[in-house]
Design an enzyme around this catalytic site. Structure first.
Site, short mmCIF file in Angstrom:
data_model
loop_
_atom_site.label_atom_id
_atom_site.label_comp_id
_atom_site.label_asym_id
_atom_site.label_seq_id
_atom_site.Cartn_x
_atom_site.Cartn_y
_atom_site.Cartn_z
N VAL A 123 -4.09 -1.85 -1.24
CA VAL A 123 -4.05 -0.65 -1.12
C VAL A 123 -2.90 -0.09 -2.12
CG1 VAL A 123 -5.05 -0.20 1.04
CG2 VAL A 123 -2.00 -0.98 1.00
N CYS A 124 -3.38 1.37 -2.61
CA CYS A 124 -1.67 1.58 -3.71
C CYS A 124 -1.49 3.19 -3.56
CB CYS A 124 -2.26 0.95 -4.71
SG CYS A 124 -2.73 -0.50 -4.43
N THR A 125 -0.28 3.21 -4.27
CA THR A 125 -0.47 4.51 -4.99
C THR A 125 -0.23 4.70 -6.66
OG1 THR A 125 0.61 5.59 -2.38
CG2 THR A 125 1.11 6.91 -4.35
#
Ligand SMILES: *[C@@H]1O[C@H](CO)[C@@H](O)[C@H](O)[C@H]1NC(C)=O
Ligand SMILES: *[C@@H]1O[C@H](CO)[C@@H](O)[C@H](O)[C@H]1NC(C)=O
Ligand SMILES: *[C@@H]1O[C@H](CO)[C@@H](O)[C@H](O)[C@H]1NC(C)=O
Ligand SMILES: *[C@@H]1O[C@H](CO)[C@@H](O)[C@H](O)[C@H]1NC(C)=O
Ligand SMILES: *[C@@H]1O[C@H](CO)[C@@H](O)[C@H](O)[C@H]1NC(C)=O
Length: 392
Positions: free
Chosen positions: A139-141
């Site tokens: 999961v990332c930004t």
């Protein structure tokens, strides 16, 4: 919550059962750069990968250096698998089944993985496992922004290790912690010249974060969906192999595409094993987009549009036209901080501030990468999120 966020919910329930979770949010950070203090765990070293070498030899220098850390993270993954299936059958399956899979992977990836197994002494099936589980637990930004001089800036936090073993005492994710020593910057060269650069984990041959200097920048984020990665990977194992592994596509685009438009077309049109978000920045005004992918095709492309006041595009792990899951909203705080920064003040420095604000920075964040295409620059930092901090 129309679509399936089962993965995130499962992780939430697991962690929530081990501790009480207040919403660890904070005001937008400022003056965090140059990186220092408790959220900065360390610098990232550079290695060269020579594309003129045979695939099996390309990773020798890096893996020789990082062998002990790679063995340690793979052991931790095996411990988790054995805790999950105590008979040891899961790892038995990995050691027997996955080595066969390596020959089904397109080249050069299969041969590179074999080379990594040979140098590290880690059984081939376990190196294959290490190379495919990123496709499922990330999961990332990511954000691409245009400053008021027309420079494209691209930043990302890589958050990895969701439900990979919560350490109750340390309040940390076991695998995320173990991965931090494996973070490296890579300079891929051909004829002794840089083709592209990347931030990566030693032992992993796909790409999640990279730059083709002066041409484009690219990151990939996972897209959770009912038609998710498991189905495609299962189909691959069962012999239906007409989709591409997402991180192999990212690498192939970094290696072979020679313009923003070419990269965009390949990322939008190549059939994949699982849904994904590709965040792409170019080298000219207006060239920044989020490509929302299903396995088959591009569902949506959101582009920077200065006329509409959209000077940046930002992606976490939710379709931009939908609300994020209320328990996992990193998008609103990140956008709030981008909006507060203003286009005239955006730079790699202020982007680092945004990416250092909880919960955009969280317990899963292993590294932050900042890229400026016009200077061909990629820099990355290993991160820590001291308590109190959101588990994701
Ligand atoms: C937990 O923290 C202790 C002390 O800070 C450290 O020695 C240990 O390695 C940590 N364990 C993990 C799995 O990170
Ligand atoms: C490769 O390039 C570097 C400078 O970037 C130079 O110092 C080195 O001599 C070159 N090596 C070869 C084999 O051409
Ligand atoms: C931008 O990329 C194009 C290729 O799409 C290249 O021809 C051009 O030279 C690049 N511009 C700059 C300023 O580097
Ligand atoms: C940020 O600004 C954009 C464009 O004005 C707006 O659509 C968005 O709602 C704002 N988001 C936040 C969280 O402030
Ligand atoms: C933007 O930068 C200017 C200086 O260049 C500074 O005076 C101003 O406070 C900054 N604005 C914000 C919102 O940070």
């Amino acid at each position: 919550m129309g679509h399936c966020n089962c993965l995130i919910l499962a992780a939430l329930i697991y962690v929530a059962s081990t501790q009480f979770i207040p919403p660890f949010t904070e005001d937008c950070r400022a003056e965090m750069y140059p990186p220092k203090g408790p959220t900065f765990k360390g610098a990232v070293s550079w290695y060269t990968v020579d594309l003129d070498l045979p695939p099996s030899k390309r990773w020798t220098a890096l893996i020789t250096d990082k062998k002990a850390d790679l063995v340690s993270v793979i052991q931790a993954i095996k411990d988790l698998a054995n805790a999950f299936v105590p008979s040891g059958r899961l790892i038995e399956l990995v050691d027997i089944t996955l080595p066969l899979m390596v020959d089904t992977l397109p080249n050069p990836y299969g041969d590179e993985i074999k080379g990594i197994a040979a140098v590290s002494g880690v059984p081939l099936g376990e190196v294959v496992l290490f190379n495919i589980f990123y496709e499922v637990f990330t999961v990332c930004t990511s954000v691409v922004a245009e400053d008021d001089k027309g420079n494209l800036l691209h930043g990302r936090n890589l958050d990895f290790g969701l439900f990979m073993g919560w350490d109750v005492k340390n309040k940390s994710w076991i695998i995320s912690e173990k991965l931090k020593p494996l973070v490296v910057n890579l300079d891929f060269k051909r004829n002794n010249q840089t083709v592209f650069k990347s931030t990566n984990f030693a032992g992993y041959v796909g790409m999640l974060t990279g730059i083709k200097p002066h041409i484009f920048t690219l990151t990939m984020n996972e897209r959770f969906s009912l038609d998710g990665g498991y189905i495609g990977i299962l189909e691959w194992i069962l012999g239906k192999r007409d989709g591409m592994w997402m991180s192999f596509l990212t690498r192939s685009v970094l290696e072979n595409a020679n313009s923003y438009e070419e990269a965009k077309a390949l990322l939008a049109q190549t059939k994949l094993l699982a849904p994904a978000y590709f965040i792409l920045g170019g080298n000219q005004t207006g060239q920044g987009c989020i490509i929302t992918r299903s396995r088959l095709l591009s569902i949506d492309i959101l582009e920077i549009d200065l006329k509409l006041g959209r000077w940046y595009v930002l992606e976490t792990n939710y379709d931009h036209w939908k609300e994020p899951l209320f328990l996992d909203d990193r998008r609103t705080p990140a956008m709030k901080c981008m909006n507060q920064t203003l286009q005239k003040n955006i730079s790699l420095k202020t982007m680092y501030d945004v990416l250092s604000t909880k919960p955009v920075l969280n317990k899963l964040t292993t590294y932050t990468t900042l890229m400026q295409v016009s200077e061909g620059k990629l820099e990355s930092y290993i991160r820590d999120c001291p308590n109190p901090c959101m588990p994701w």
